[in-house]
Enzyme design. Structure first.
Site, PDB file in Angstrom:
ATOM      1  N   LYS A 150      30.090 -49.754 -18.924  1.00 46.32           N
ATOM      2  CA  LYS A 150      30.765 -49.815 -17.620  1.00 46.32           C
ATOM      3  C   LYS A 150      31.396 -51.198 -17.407  1.00 46.32           C
ATOM      4  O   LYS A 150      32.469 -51.317 -16.806  1.00 46.32           O
ATOM      5  CB  LYS A 150      29.784 -49.519 -16.482  1.00 46.32           C
ATOM      6  CG  LYS A 150      29.292 -48.093 -16.403  1.00 46.32           C
ATOM      7  CD  LYS A 150      30.375 -47.076 -16.062  1.00 46.32           C
ATOM      8  CE  LYS A 150      30.828 -47.160 -14.637  1.00 46.32           C
ATOM      9  NZ  LYS A 150      31.820 -46.085 -14.308  1.00 46.32           N
TER      10      LYS A 150
ATOM     11  N   ASP B 222      27.132 -51.481  -9.650  1.00 53.85           N
ATOM     12  CA  ASP B 222      26.459 -52.781  -9.443  1.00 53.85           C
ATOM     13  C   ASP B 222      25.710 -53.223 -10.700  1.00 53.85           C
ATOM     14  O   ASP B 222      25.388 -54.397 -10.860  1.00 53.85           O
ATOM     15  CB  ASP B 222      25.508 -52.733  -8.230  1.00 53.85           C
ATOM     16  CG  ASP B 222      24.331 -51.773  -8.381  1.00 53.85           C
ATOM     17  OD1 ASP B 222      24.307 -50.987  -9.348  1.00 53.85           O
ATOM     18  OD2 ASP B 222      23.430 -51.808  -7.519  1.00 53.85           O
TER      19      ASP B 222
ATOM     20  N   PHE C 116      28.103 -35.716  -9.417  1.00 53.11           N
ATOM     21  CA  PHE C 116      27.427 -35.972  -8.134  1.00 53.11           C
ATOM     22  C   PHE C 116      28.357 -36.647  -7.112  1.00 53.11           C
ATOM     23  O   PHE C 116      28.709 -36.057  -6.079  1.00 53.11           O
ATOM     24  CB  PHE C 116      26.178 -36.822  -8.420  1.00 53.11           C
ATOM     25  CG  PHE C 116      25.557 -37.511  -7.252  1.00 53.11           C
ATOM     26  CD1 PHE C 116      25.314 -36.829  -6.060  1.00 53.11           C
ATOM     27  CD2 PHE C 116      25.178 -38.855  -7.331  1.00 53.11           C
ATOM     28  CE1 PHE C 116      24.723 -37.468  -4.968  1.00 53.11           C
ATOM     29  CE2 PHE C 116      24.581 -39.500  -6.261  1.00 53.11           C
ATOM     30  CZ  PHE C 116      24.364 -38.806  -5.089  1.00 53.11           C
TER      31      PHE C 116
ATOM     32  N   TYR D 219      24.494 -48.315 -21.093  1.00 50.82           N
ATOM     33  CA  TYR D 219      25.345 -47.738 -20.037  1.00 50.82           C
ATOM     34  C   TYR D 219      26.102 -48.839 -19.298  1.00 50.82           C
ATOM     35  O   TYR D 219      27.326 -48.798 -19.189  1.00 50.82           O
ATOM     36  CB  TYR D 219      24.483 -46.927 -19.046  1.00 50.82           C
ATOM     37  CG  TYR D 219      25.145 -46.711 -17.699  1.00 50.82           C
ATOM     38  CD1 TYR D 219      26.252 -45.866 -17.569  1.00 50.82           C
ATOM     39  CD2 TYR D 219      24.680 -47.371 -16.547  1.00 50.82           C
ATOM     40  CE1 TYR D 219      26.870 -45.690 -16.332  1.00 50.82           C
ATOM     41  CE2 TYR D 219      25.296 -47.199 -15.318  1.00 50.82           C
ATOM     42  CZ  TYR D 219      26.385 -46.352 -15.216  1.00 50.82           C
ATOM     43  OH  TYR D 219      27.010 -46.184 -13.994  1.00 50.82           O
TER      44      TYR D 219
ATOM     45  N   GLY E 105      36.175 -36.650 -13.050  1.00 49.55           N
ATOM     46  CA  GLY E 105      34.723 -36.481 -12.910  1.00 49.55           C
ATOM     47  C   GLY E 105      34.322 -35.902 -11.567  1.00 49.55           C
ATOM     48  O   GLY E 105      33.223 -36.157 -11.078  1.00 49.55           O
ATOM     49  N   GLY E 106      35.201 -35.092 -10.992  1.00 51.49           N
ATOM     50  CA  GLY E 106      34.963 -34.545  -9.646  1.00 51.49           C
ATOM     51  C   GLY E 106      33.906 -33.456  -9.586  1.00 51.49           C
ATOM     52  O   GLY E 106      33.525 -33.034  -8.497  1.00 51.49           O
TER      53      GLY E 106
HETATM   54  P1  NAD Z   1      27.631 -37.804 -12.870  1.00 54.11           P
HETATM   55  O1  NAD Z   1      26.968 -38.014 -14.187  1.00 54.11           O
HETATM   56  O2  NAD Z   1      26.920 -36.987 -11.839  1.00 54.11           O
HETATM   57  O3  NAD Z   1      29.068 -37.128 -13.089  1.00 54.11           O
HETATM   58  C1  NAD Z   1      29.952 -37.543 -14.077  1.00 54.11           C
HETATM   59  C2  NAD Z   1      31.070 -36.515 -14.164  1.00 54.11           C
HETATM   60  O4  NAD Z   1      32.026 -36.951 -15.138  1.00 54.11           O
HETATM   61  C3  NAD Z   1      30.582 -35.124 -14.617  1.00 54.11           C
HETATM   62  O5  NAD Z   1      31.142 -34.128 -13.804  1.00 54.11           O
HETATM   63  C4  NAD Z   1      31.098 -35.019 -16.050  1.00 54.11           C
HETATM   64  O6  NAD Z   1      31.373 -33.685 -16.459  1.00 54.11           O
HETATM   65  C5  NAD Z   1      32.367 -35.865 -15.974  1.00 54.11           C
HETATM   66  N1  NAD Z   1      32.772 -36.381 -17.293  1.00 54.11           N
HETATM   67  C6  NAD Z   1      31.996 -37.044 -18.197  1.00 54.11           C
HETATM   68  N2  NAD Z   1      32.710 -37.352 -19.292  1.00 54.11           N
HETATM   69  C7  NAD Z   1      33.966 -36.896 -19.058  1.00 54.11           C
HETATM   70  C8  NAD Z   1      35.173 -36.932 -19.806  1.00 54.11           C
HETATM   71  N3  NAD Z   1      35.221 -37.486 -21.033  1.00 54.11           N
HETATM   72  N4  NAD Z   1      36.293 -36.385 -19.276  1.00 54.11           N
HETATM   73  C9  NAD Z   1      36.250 -35.810 -18.044  1.00 54.11           C
HETATM   74  N5  NAD Z   1      35.143 -35.727 -17.302  1.00 54.11           N
HETATM   75  C10 NAD Z   1      34.010 -36.279 -17.793  1.00 54.11           C
HETATM   76  O7  NAD Z   1      27.983 -39.241 -12.326  1.00 54.11           O
HETATM   77  P2  NAD Z   1      27.901 -39.854 -10.841  1.00 54.11           P
HETATM   78  O8  NAD Z   1      26.529 -40.289 -10.580  1.00 54.11           O
HETATM   79  O9  NAD Z   1      28.600 -38.940  -9.910  1.00 54.11           O
HETATM   80  O10 NAD Z   1      28.779 -41.188 -11.048  1.00 54.11           O
HETATM   81  C11 NAD Z   1      30.193 -41.159 -10.883  1.00 54.11           C
HETATM   82  C12 NAD Z   1      30.745 -42.539 -11.172  1.00 54.11           C
HETATM   83  O11 NAD Z   1      30.147 -43.484 -10.289  1.00 54.11           O
HETATM   84  C13 NAD Z   1      30.461 -43.043 -12.574  1.00 54.11           C
HETATM   85  O12 NAD Z   1      31.586 -43.775 -13.022  1.00 54.11           O
HETATM   86  C14 NAD Z   1      29.256 -43.964 -12.411  1.00 54.11           C
HETATM   87  O13 NAD Z   1      29.235 -44.953 -13.407  1.00 54.11           O
HETATM   88  C15 NAD Z   1      29.549 -44.539 -11.038  1.00 54.11           C
HETATM   89  N6  NAD Z   1      28.375 -44.957 -10.258  1.00 54.11           N
HETATM   90  C16 NAD Z   1      27.352 -44.083 -10.016  1.00 54.11           C
HETATM   91  C17 NAD Z   1      26.298 -44.497  -9.189  1.00 54.11           C
HETATM   92  C18 NAD Z   1      25.140 -43.581  -8.874  1.00 54.11           C
HETATM   93  O14 NAD Z   1      24.183 -44.035  -8.233  1.00 54.11           O
HETATM   94  N7  NAD Z   1      25.169 -42.313  -9.230  1.00 54.11           N
HETATM   95  C19 NAD Z   1      26.288 -45.797  -8.639  1.00 54.11           C
HETATM   96  C20 NAD Z   1      27.342 -46.658  -8.963  1.00 54.11           C
HETATM   97  C21 NAD Z   1      28.388 -46.228  -9.749  1.00 54.11           C
HETATM   98  O1  DAU Z   2      22.886 -48.929  -9.614  1.00 56.57           O
HETATM   99  C1  DAU Z   2      23.872 -47.977  -9.858  1.00 56.57           C
HETATM  100  C2  DAU Z   2      23.412 -47.067 -10.961  1.00 56.57           C
HETATM  101  O2  DAU Z   2      22.352 -46.288 -10.429  1.00 56.57           O
HETATM  102  C3  DAU Z   2      24.515 -46.161 -11.503  1.00 56.57           C
HETATM  103  O3  DAU Z   2      25.512 -46.958 -12.073  1.00 56.57           O
HETATM  104  C4  DAU Z   2      23.934 -45.181 -12.539  1.00 56.57           C
HETATM  105  O4  DAU Z   2      24.933 -44.276 -12.981  1.00 56.57           O
HETATM  106  C5  DAU Z   2      22.828 -44.410 -11.875  1.00 56.57           C
HETATM  107  O5  DAU Z   2      22.230 -43.521 -12.796  1.00 56.57           O
HETATM  108  C6  DAU Z   2      21.775 -45.357 -11.306  1.00 56.57           C
HETATM  109  O6  DAU Z   2      21.059 -46.047 -12.373  1.00 56.57           O
HETATM  110  P1  DAU Z   2      19.483 -46.341 -12.283  1.00 56.57           P
HETATM  111  O7  DAU Z   2      18.957 -46.533 -13.615  1.00 56.57           O
HETATM  112  O8  DAU Z   2      19.186 -47.368 -11.254  1.00 56.57           O
HETATM  113  O9  DAU Z   2      19.038 -44.908 -11.637  1.00 56.57           O
HETATM  114  P2  DAU Z   2      17.857 -43.883 -12.042  1.00 56.57           P
HETATM  115  O10 DAU Z   2      17.922 -42.787 -11.036  1.00 56.57           O
HETATM  116  O11 DAU Z   2      17.894 -43.496 -13.474  1.00 56.57           O
HETATM  117  O12 DAU Z   2      16.556 -44.753 -11.793  1.00 56.57           O
HETATM  118  C7  DAU Z   2      16.306 -45.392 -10.541  1.00 56.57           C
HETATM  119  C8  DAU Z   2      15.023 -46.202 -10.681  1.00 56.57           C
HETATM  120  O13 DAU Z   2      13.924 -45.301 -10.862  1.00 56.57           O
HETATM  121  C9  DAU Z   2      15.028 -47.114 -11.890  1.00 56.57           C
HETATM  122  O14 DAU Z   2      14.368 -48.333 -11.572  1.00 56.57           O
HETATM  123  C10 DAU Z   2      14.218 -46.357 -12.927  1.00 56.57           C
HETATM  124  C11 DAU Z   2      13.227 -45.564 -12.092  1.00 56.57           C
HETATM  125  N1  DAU Z   2      12.830 -44.257 -12.665  1.00 56.57           N
HETATM  126  C12 DAU Z   2      13.812 -43.383 -13.003  1.00 56.57           C
HETATM  127  C13 DAU Z   2      13.506 -42.165 -13.570  1.00 56.57           C
HETATM  128  C14 DAU Z   2      14.590 -41.184 -13.972  1.00 56.57           C
HETATM  129  C15 DAU Z   2      11.489 -43.942 -12.830  1.00 56.57           C
HETATM  130  O15 DAU Z   2      10.593 -44.728 -12.492  1.00 56.57           O
HETATM  131  N2  DAU Z   2      11.182 -42.724 -13.383  1.00 56.57           N
HETATM  132  C16 DAU Z   2      12.121 -41.827 -13.769  1.00 56.57           C
HETATM  133  O16 DAU Z   2      11.760 -40.735 -14.295  1.00 56.57           O
END
Ligand code: NAD
Ligand code: DAU
Length: 367
Positions: free
Chosen positions: A183, A156, A42, A179, A38-39
Site C-alpha cells: 500500500k 494509516d 466492504f 500488505y 473494488g466496489g
Molecule cells: P475488501 O478486501 O473488503 O475489498 C476489496 C475489493 O477489491 C473486493 O471487492 C475485491 O474483489 C476487489 N479487488 C481485489 N483485487 C482486485 C483487482 N485486481 N481488480 C478489481 N477488483 C479487485 O477491502 P476494504 O476493507 O473494503 O478496503 C478497501 C480499500 O480501503 C483498500 O484499498 C484498503 O487498503 C483500504 N483501507 C481499508 C481499511 C479497512 O479498515 N478495511 C482501512 C484503511 C484503508
Molecule cells: O488500519 C487500517 C487497516 O485496518 C486496513 O488498511 C486493512 O486493510 C484492514 O484489514 C485493517 O488491518 P488490521 O490488521 O488492523 O485489521 P484486522 O481486522 O486484521 O485486525 C485488527 C486487530 O485485531 C489487529 O491488531 C490484529 C487483531 N486480531 C485480528 C484477527 C483477524 C486478532 O487479535 N485476532 C484475529 O483473529
C-alpha cells in the site's frame, strides 16, 4: 501482464483545471459518472450506497474482479438502480480500464488485497494488485484528460506503528507488513504521478473501519460471528494492540469531503480519534451479545504485529469533516447487523472454500 509500449506523444496536455492546486470552487459529484474500483468489497460497497443515497444524478460504474473478498450480496439492493453499473474485471487489465476511463469524470480507487494475515502467508497478489494495479489506473489517468479527479485510497498502516503521539500526513512512511508495504508503494506512486504529470490525484489514509458487509476474516466481524456461533475468539498476543476504529459511514462521508474540498497532490488522514485495545473490543462484543468472556482465547501473535496506529486528522477537519458515529453505539449497531444478517456471513463462512482454506491454514495453531 505488463502493458504494451505506447507512444508518449499521444498523451494530451492536462487542462489547467486538472492540476490546479489552489482550486477555490468545490467539486461536485452531481451529474457526473464515477468509477469505483473494488466496489463489491466492504468499504467500496458502503461507499456506493452512500453516493446513491446522497446524490440524485450521479452514475456509478463499479469495476471489481470479485476476488474472495468481493461480494455482490453487498449490493443486492442497488442492482436494479439505473444509476449503477457493475463490470466484472481486473484493475490490471489496461484495455478494460482505458475504456471505462473514457466514460467517467472521477475515480475512487478502493480495489486492493487487504488482509494483513493473508499478506504474511503470501504477498504475491498484494504486490500485483495493490502496486501494479494502481500503476495501470494511474497510466489510464495520464492518458485521459477528461477525468477530473482520482481519489487513491491508502491506509494509516503505511506509517507503521508508534507507541505515543500521532502521525501527520508529512511523516515518513515506515510500513511493516507485506500488505502495508504494498500500500505504501501504491501511495507513493500515486503521489509521484501527481507531481510528475500534474494529475488531479488526492490520497486518503483511513484508520480501521468497522460496520456492515465487512468480510468475516477481519477482527470485528470474525469475533462477532464466531461468538454468535459459540466458537472461541482468537485474540493475538496479549490483546493490547491498539486500533483507531472509524465507522465506515464516517469514512464514506470523509471521502465525500475530500472529493469536494481536498487539494490536488495532498494526502488526508481519516481517523476517529477512537483508540481501543483489542481485548476491550473483544469484551464489548461478548457483552453486547450476552456471551461469556471465556470465549476469548489468547493465541500466538501475528508476525510483526503493529502495536498501535494513531492519526492526527487536523487537515481533514479543516475541510469541515468530523466523525459522527460514537464507538459504543457504532459497535452495538454493527454487532446487531451481523446478528440480524446471518444469511450474509453464513454463506461465506460455511460455503466459501477461500474462507475455509485460509482459516484452517492460518489458525491451525491458534484455535
Ligand atoms: P475488501 O478486501 O473488503 O475489498 C476489496 C475489493 O477489491 C473486493 O471487492 C475485491 O474483489 C476487489 N479487488 C481485489 N483485487 C482486485 C483487482 N485486481 N481488480 C478489481 N477488483 C479487485 O477491502 P476494504 O476493507 O473494503 O478496503 C478497501 C480499500 O480501503 C483498500 O484499498 C484498503 O487498503 C483500504 N483501507 C481499508 C481499511 C479497512 O479498515 N478495511 C482501512 C484503511 C484503508
Ligand atoms: O488500519 C487500517 C487497516 O485496518 C486496513 O488498511 C486493512 O486493510 C484492514 O484489514 C485493517 O488491518 P488490521 O490488521 O488492523 O485489521 P484486522 O481486522 O486484521 O485486525 C485488527 C486487530 O485485531 C489487529 O491488531 C490484529 C487483531 N486480531 C485480528 C484477527 C483477524 C486478532 O487479535 N485476532 C484475529 O483473529
Amino acid at each position: 501482464m505488463a502493458p504494451k509500449k505506447e507512444n508518449p506523444g499521444k498523451i494530451k496536455k492536462a487542462p489547467a483545471s486538472r492540476s490546479g492546486k489552489n482550486r477555490l470552487q468545490e467539486r461536485s459529484l452531481e451529474g457526473k459518472t464515477l468509477l469505483v474500483t473494488g466496489g463489491a468489497g466492504f468499504i467500496g460497497s458502503n461507499y456506493i450506497h452512500y453516493v446513491l443515497k446522497h446524490y440524485k444524478n450521479t452514475i456509478i460504474i463499479n469495476l471489481d474482479k470479485l476476488t474472495y473478498a468481493g461480494n455482490l450480496d453487498n449490493l443486492k439492493d442497488v442492482g436494479g438502480d439505473p444509476r449503477y453499473e457493475f463490470i466484472r474485471g481486473d484493475i490490471r487489465d489496461k484495455d478494460v480500464v482505458a475504456e471505462i476511463f473514457q466514460r467517467v469524470q472521477g475515480v475512487v480507487h478502493f480495489a486492493a488485497d487487504t488482509h494483513v494475515d493473508r499478506s504474511i502467508m503470501d504477498a504475491g497478489e498484494f504486490v500485483l494488485t495493490d502496486v501494479f494495479g494502481t500503476f495501470v489506473l494511474l497510466e489510464a489517468l495520464r492518458r485521459t484528460p477528461t477525468v477530473e479527479f482520482f481519489i487513491h485510497v491508502s491506509t494509516d498502516e503505511v506509517y507503521g506503528s508508534r507507541d505515543k503521539g500521532f502521525f501527520s500526513e508529512d511523516d515518513p512512511l515506515n510500513p511493516s507488513s507485506p500488505y502495508s508495504g504494498s500500500k505504501a508503494g501504491a501511495d507513493r506512486l500515486a503521489y509521484a504521478y501527481s507531481v510528475t504529470y500534474g494529475l488531479p490525484i488526492i490520497i486518503v489514509r483511513p484508520s480501521n473501519n468497522y460496520g456492515a458487509y465487512q468480510y468475516p476474516e477481519k477482527f470485528i466481524p470474525l469475533f462477532v460471528t464466531h461468538a454468535l456461533e459459540g466458537k472461541s475468539l482468537p485474540l493475538y498476543g496479549k490483546g493490547t494492540n491498539v486500533r483507531d476504529w472509524l465507522h465506515v459511514e464516517d469514512n464514506c462521508r470523509a471521502i465525500d469531503f475530500v472529493i469536494k474540498r481536498g487539494i490536488v497532490g495532498e494526502a488526508y488522514n481519516i481517523g476517529a480519534n477512537n483508540e481501543v485495545r483489542n481485548i476491550d473490543v473483544a469484551k464489548r462484543i461478548v457483552n453486547e451479545l450476552g456471551k461469556s468472556r471465556d470465549l476469548i482465547r489468547f493465541v500466538p501473535d501475528r508476525l510483526g504485529h503493529d502495536r498501535r496506529y494513531a492519526l492526527n486528522c487536523r487537515k481533514l477537519r479543516k475541510l469541515g469533516w468530523k466523525p459522527e458515529v460514537e464507538f459504543e453505539a457504532g459497535l452495538a449497531a454493527t454487532v446487531n447487523w451481523y446478528a440480524e444478517n446471518e444469511w450474509w456471513w453464513r454463506k461465506i463462512k460455511e460455503r466459501s472454500a477461500e474462507f475455509k482454506s485460509f482459516y484452517d491454514a492460518y489458525y491451525k495453531d491458534r484455535k
